[in-house]
Motif scaffolding. Sequence first.
Motif, PDB file in Angstrom:
ATOM      1  N   ARG A 246       0.858  -1.185   0.000  1.00  0.00           N
ATOM      2  CA  ARG A 246       0.000   0.000   0.000  1.00  0.00           C
ATOM      3  C   ARG A 246       0.892   1.232   0.000  1.00  0.00           C
ATOM      4  NH1 ARG A 246      -2.969  -2.328   4.729  1.00  0.00           N
ATOM      5  NH2 ARG A 246      -1.864  -0.752   5.881  1.00  0.00           N
ATOM      6  N   PRO A 247       0.364   2.349  -0.497  1.00  0.00           N
ATOM      7  CA  PRO A 247       1.163   3.575  -0.425  1.00  0.00           C
ATOM      8  C   PRO A 247       1.301   4.028   1.020  1.00  0.00           C
ATOM      9  CG  PRO A 247      -1.038   4.043  -1.263  1.00  0.00           C
ATOM     10  CD  PRO A 247      -0.931   2.561  -1.132  1.00  0.00           C
ATOM     11  N   ASN A 248       2.333   4.816   1.289  1.00  0.00           N
ATOM     12  CA  ASN A 248       2.460   5.398   2.621  1.00  0.00           C
ATOM     13  C   ASN A 248       1.529   6.612   2.714  1.00  0.00           C
ATOM     14  OD1 ASN A 248       3.809   7.537   1.348  1.00  0.00           O
ATOM     15  ND2 ASN A 248       5.825   6.702   1.812  1.00  0.00           N
ATOM     16  N   ALA A 249       1.590   7.335   3.805  1.00  0.00           N
ATOM     17  CA  ALA A 249       0.683   8.473   4.029  1.00  0.00           C
ATOM     18  C   ALA A 249       0.826   9.560   2.962  1.00  0.00           C
ATOM     19  CB  ALA A 249       0.915   9.067   5.417  1.00  0.00           C
ATOM     20  N   GLU A 250       2.008   9.661   2.363  1.00  0.00           N
ATOM     21  CA  GLU A 250       2.251  10.667   1.316  1.00  0.00           C
ATOM     22  C   GLU A 250       1.916  10.144  -0.073  1.00  0.00           C
ATOM     23  OE1 GLU A 250       4.788   9.849   3.616  1.00  0.00           O
ATOM     24  OE2 GLU A 250       4.101  11.468   4.917  1.00  0.00           O
ATOM     25  N   ARG A 251       1.344   8.936  -0.146  1.00  0.00           N
ATOM     26  CA  ARG A 251       1.006   8.275  -1.417  1.00  0.00           C
ATOM     27  C   ARG A 251       2.246   7.986  -2.259  1.00  0.00           C
ATOM     28  NH1 ARG A 251      -3.257   5.877  -1.789  1.00  0.00           N
ATOM     29  NH2 ARG A 251      -3.281   5.972  -4.032  1.00  0.00           N
ATOM     30  N   THR A 252       3.350   7.640  -1.576  1.00  0.00           N
ATOM     31  CA  THR A 252       4.595   7.305  -2.267  1.00  0.00           C
ATOM     32  C   THR A 252       5.090   5.942  -1.821  1.00  0.00           C
ATOM     33  OG1 THR A 252       6.028   8.342  -0.608  1.00  0.00           O
ATOM     34  CG2 THR A 252       5.254   9.754  -2.417  1.00  0.00           C
ATOM     35  N   ILE A 253       6.171   5.529  -2.441  1.00  0.00           N
ATOM     36  CA  ILE A 253       6.887   4.314  -2.070  1.00  0.00           C
ATOM     37  C   ILE A 253       8.361   4.695  -2.073  1.00  0.00           C
ATOM     38  CG2 ILE A 253       6.980   3.449  -4.451  1.00  0.00           C
ATOM     39  CD1 ILE A 253       6.492   0.602  -3.201  1.00  0.00           C
ATOM     40  N   ALA A 254       9.102   4.216  -1.099  1.00  0.00           N
ATOM     41  CA  ALA A 254      10.512   4.599  -0.958  1.00  0.00           C
ATOM     42  C   ALA A 254      11.423   3.502  -1.495  1.00  0.00           C
ATOM     43  CB  ALA A 254      10.846   4.866   0.501  1.00  0.00           C
ATOM     44  N   VAL A 255      12.413   3.937  -2.260  1.00  0.00           N
ATOM     45  CA  VAL A 255      13.427   3.033  -2.796  1.00  0.00           C
ATOM     46  C   VAL A 255      14.783   3.551  -2.315  1.00  0.00           C
ATOM     47  CG1 VAL A 255      14.460   2.059  -4.877  1.00  0.00           C
ATOM     48  CG2 VAL A 255      12.009   2.621  -4.840  1.00  0.00           C
ATOM     49  N   SER A 256      15.600   2.659  -1.764  1.00  0.00           N
ATOM     50  CA  SER A 256      16.913   3.041  -1.240  1.00  0.00           C
ATOM     51  C   SER A 256      17.967   2.070  -1.729  1.00  0.00           C
ATOM     52  CB  SER A 256      16.929   3.016   0.295  1.00  0.00           C
ATOM     53  OG  SER A 256      15.939   3.840   0.826  1.00  0.00           O
ATOM     54  N   TRP A 257      19.180   2.582  -1.828  1.00  0.00           N
ATOM     55  CA  TRP A 257      20.328   1.721  -2.069  1.00  0.00           C
ATOM     56  C   TRP A 257      21.528   2.283  -1.346  1.00  0.00           C
ATOM     57  CZ3 TRP A 257      17.711   4.284  -5.953  1.00  0.00           C
ATOM     58  CH2 TRP A 257      18.387   5.321  -6.603  1.00  0.00           C
ATOM     59  N   CYS A 258      22.349   1.368  -0.849  1.00  0.00           N
ATOM     60  CA  CYS A 258      23.600   1.729  -0.191  1.00  0.00           C
ATOM     61  C   CYS A 258      24.712   0.952  -0.859  1.00  0.00           C
ATOM     62  CB  CYS A 258      23.575   1.370   1.297  1.00  0.00           C
ATOM     63  SG  CYS A 258      22.578   2.466   2.294  1.00  0.00           S
ATOM     64  N   LEU A 259      25.648   1.688  -1.403  1.00  0.00           N
ATOM     65  CA  LEU A 259      26.816   1.094  -2.040  1.00  0.00           C
ATOM     66  C   LEU A 259      27.900   1.001  -0.980  1.00  0.00           C
ATOM     67  CD1 LEU A 259      27.997   0.051  -4.673  1.00  0.00           C
ATOM     68  CD2 LEU A 259      28.664   2.402  -5.217  1.00  0.00           C
ATOM     69  N   ARG A 260      28.154  -0.202  -0.526  1.00  0.00           N
ATOM     70  CA  ARG A 260      29.146  -0.464   0.504  1.00  0.00           C
ATOM     71  C   ARG A 260      30.401  -1.027  -0.150  1.00  0.00           C
ATOM     72  NH1 ARG A 260      26.324  -1.525   5.914  1.00  0.00           N
ATOM     73  NH2 ARG A 260      24.563  -0.135   5.664  1.00  0.00           N
ATOM     74  N   PRO A 261      31.497  -1.145   0.583  1.00  0.00           N
ATOM     75  CA  PRO A 261      32.751  -1.589  -0.037  1.00  0.00           C
ATOM     76  C   PRO A 261      32.665  -2.909  -0.813  1.00  0.00           C
ATOM     77  CG  PRO A 261      33.192  -0.715   2.125  1.00  0.00           C
ATOM     78  CD  PRO A 261      31.679  -0.773   1.983  1.00  0.00           C
ATOM     79  N   GLU A 262      31.874  -3.858  -0.345  1.00  0.00           N
ATOM     80  CA  GLU A 262      31.831  -5.155  -1.016  1.00  0.00           C
ATOM     81  C   GLU A 262      30.440  -5.601  -1.411  1.00  0.00           C
ATOM     82  OE1 GLU A 262      33.924  -7.969   1.347  1.00  0.00           O
ATOM     83  OE2 GLU A 262      35.813  -6.895   1.169  1.00  0.00           O
ATOM     84  N   CYS A 263      29.431  -4.787  -1.114  1.00  0.00           N
ATOM     85  CA  CYS A 263      28.080  -5.203  -1.461  1.00  0.00           C
ATOM     86  C   CYS A 263      27.177  -3.987  -1.667  1.00  0.00           C
ATOM     87  CB  CYS A 263      27.483  -6.125  -0.400  1.00  0.00           C
ATOM     88  SG  CYS A 263      27.154  -5.313   1.173  1.00  0.00           S
ATOM     89  N   LEU A 264      26.068  -4.248  -2.294  1.00  0.00           N
ATOM     90  CA  LEU A 264      25.049  -3.242  -2.539  1.00  0.00           C
ATOM     91  C   LEU A 264      23.789  -3.678  -1.810  1.00  0.00           C
ATOM     92  CD1 LEU A 264      23.905  -0.823  -4.196  1.00  0.00           C
ATOM     93  CD2 LEU A 264      23.401  -2.492  -6.005  1.00  0.00           C
ATOM     94  N   TRP A 265      23.228  -2.776  -1.020  1.00  0.00           N
ATOM     95  CA  TRP A 265      21.948  -3.037  -0.368  1.00  0.00           C
ATOM     96  C   TRP A 265      20.873  -2.313  -1.140  1.00  0.00           C
ATOM     97  CZ3 TRP A 265      22.398  -2.605   5.689  1.00  0.00           C
ATOM     98  CH2 TRP A 265      23.206  -3.644   6.154  1.00  0.00           C
ATOM     99  N   LEU A 266      19.806  -3.008  -1.468  1.00  0.00           N
ATOM    100  CA  LEU A 266      18.654  -2.447  -2.156  1.00  0.00           C
ATOM    101  C   LEU A 266      17.448  -2.629  -1.258  1.00  0.00           C
ATOM    102  CD1 LEU A 266      19.452  -4.273  -5.475  1.00  0.00           C
ATOM    103  CD2 LEU A 266      19.689  -1.815  -5.121  1.00  0.00           C
ATOM    104  N   SER A 267      16.640  -1.579  -1.116  1.00  0.00           N
ATOM    105  CA  SER A 267      15.528  -1.638  -0.181  1.00  0.00           C
ATOM    106  C   SER A 267      14.319  -0.903  -0.744  1.00  0.00           C
ATOM    107  CB  SER A 267      15.959  -1.002   1.148  1.00  0.00           C
ATOM    108  OG  SER A 267      14.931  -1.052   2.095  1.00  0.00           O
ATOM    109  N   VAL A 268      13.139  -1.467  -0.516  1.00  0.00           N
ATOM    110  CA  VAL A 268      11.881  -0.827  -0.899  1.00  0.00           C
ATOM    111  C   VAL A 268      10.966  -0.848   0.316  1.00  0.00           C
ATOM    112  CG1 VAL A 268       9.822  -1.017  -2.350  1.00  0.00           C
ATOM    113  CG2 VAL A 268      12.079  -1.410  -3.338  1.00  0.00           C
ATOM    114  N   VAL A 269      10.351   0.302   0.600  1.00  0.00           N
ATOM    115  CA  VAL A 269       9.431   0.412   1.733  1.00  0.00           C
ATOM    116  C   VAL A 269       8.097   0.920   1.230  1.00  0.00           C
ATOM    117  CG1 VAL A 269       8.999   1.418   4.004  1.00  0.00           C
ATOM    118  CG2 VAL A 269      11.349   1.029   3.248  1.00  0.00           C
ATOM    119  N   ASP A 270       7.041   0.149   1.496  1.00  0.00           N
ATOM    120  CA  ASP A 270       5.691   0.609   1.191  1.00  0.00           C
ATOM    121  C   ASP A 270       4.921   0.745   2.503  1.00  0.00           C
ATOM    122  OD1 ASP A 270       3.928  -1.793   1.758  1.00  0.00           O
ATOM    123  OD2 ASP A 270       5.198  -2.700   0.223  1.00  0.00           O
ATOM    124  N   GLY A 271       3.709   1.220   2.440  1.00  0.00           N
ATOM    125  CA  GLY A 271       2.905   1.437   3.638  1.00  0.00           C
ATOM    126  C   GLY A 271       2.099   0.236   4.062  1.00  0.00           C
ATOM    127  N   GLY A 272       2.371  -0.918   3.492  1.00  0.00           N
ATOM    128  CA  GLY A 272       1.617  -2.130   3.799  1.00  0.00           C
ATOM    129  C   GLY A 272       1.998  -2.750   5.125  1.00  0.00           C
TER     130      GLY A 272
END
Length: 135
Positions: free
Chosen positions: A62-88
């Motif tokens: 579900r969308p969050n209160a702002e009707r959006t969905i968040a996508v994040s990534w962190c480029l670390r020395p040996e790995c990449l973290w990918l993250s998605v947050v919805d309001g569900g």
Amino acid sequence: MGRQHDDETCVTVHLPYAPTSVRRARHLLAGDLRRSGVRESVVDDAELVVSELLTNGLVHGRPNAERTIAVSWCLRPECLWLSVVDGGDVDELEAVQLNDHALSGRGLAIVDHVCDSWRFDREDGTRVTAELAYA
């Protein structure tokens, strides 16, 4: 759009809760990774994973209160973290076994196959985070 730490670069974007956001997220992620010098094969895998995570959030979340969905990534020395947050609010997430007859439901199975690990939590909605090693 991002913040830098000593050994990592993290980016979070809040996109409209709409199917068009999948293409936008892929474009932003790929551009950022290429500028950081990440190998093209890793960029391709990251685009696939973020597409699957974002599509799952749009289809099953579900969308969050702002009707959006968040996508994040962190480029670390040996790995990449990918993250998605919805309001569900889900109780359980698991990758289903792939088969030749299913027309859908392959997203987390693909993530499970491509990534080294993935997990979810329910802090402030549903967050799915995948780790992709590239070193």
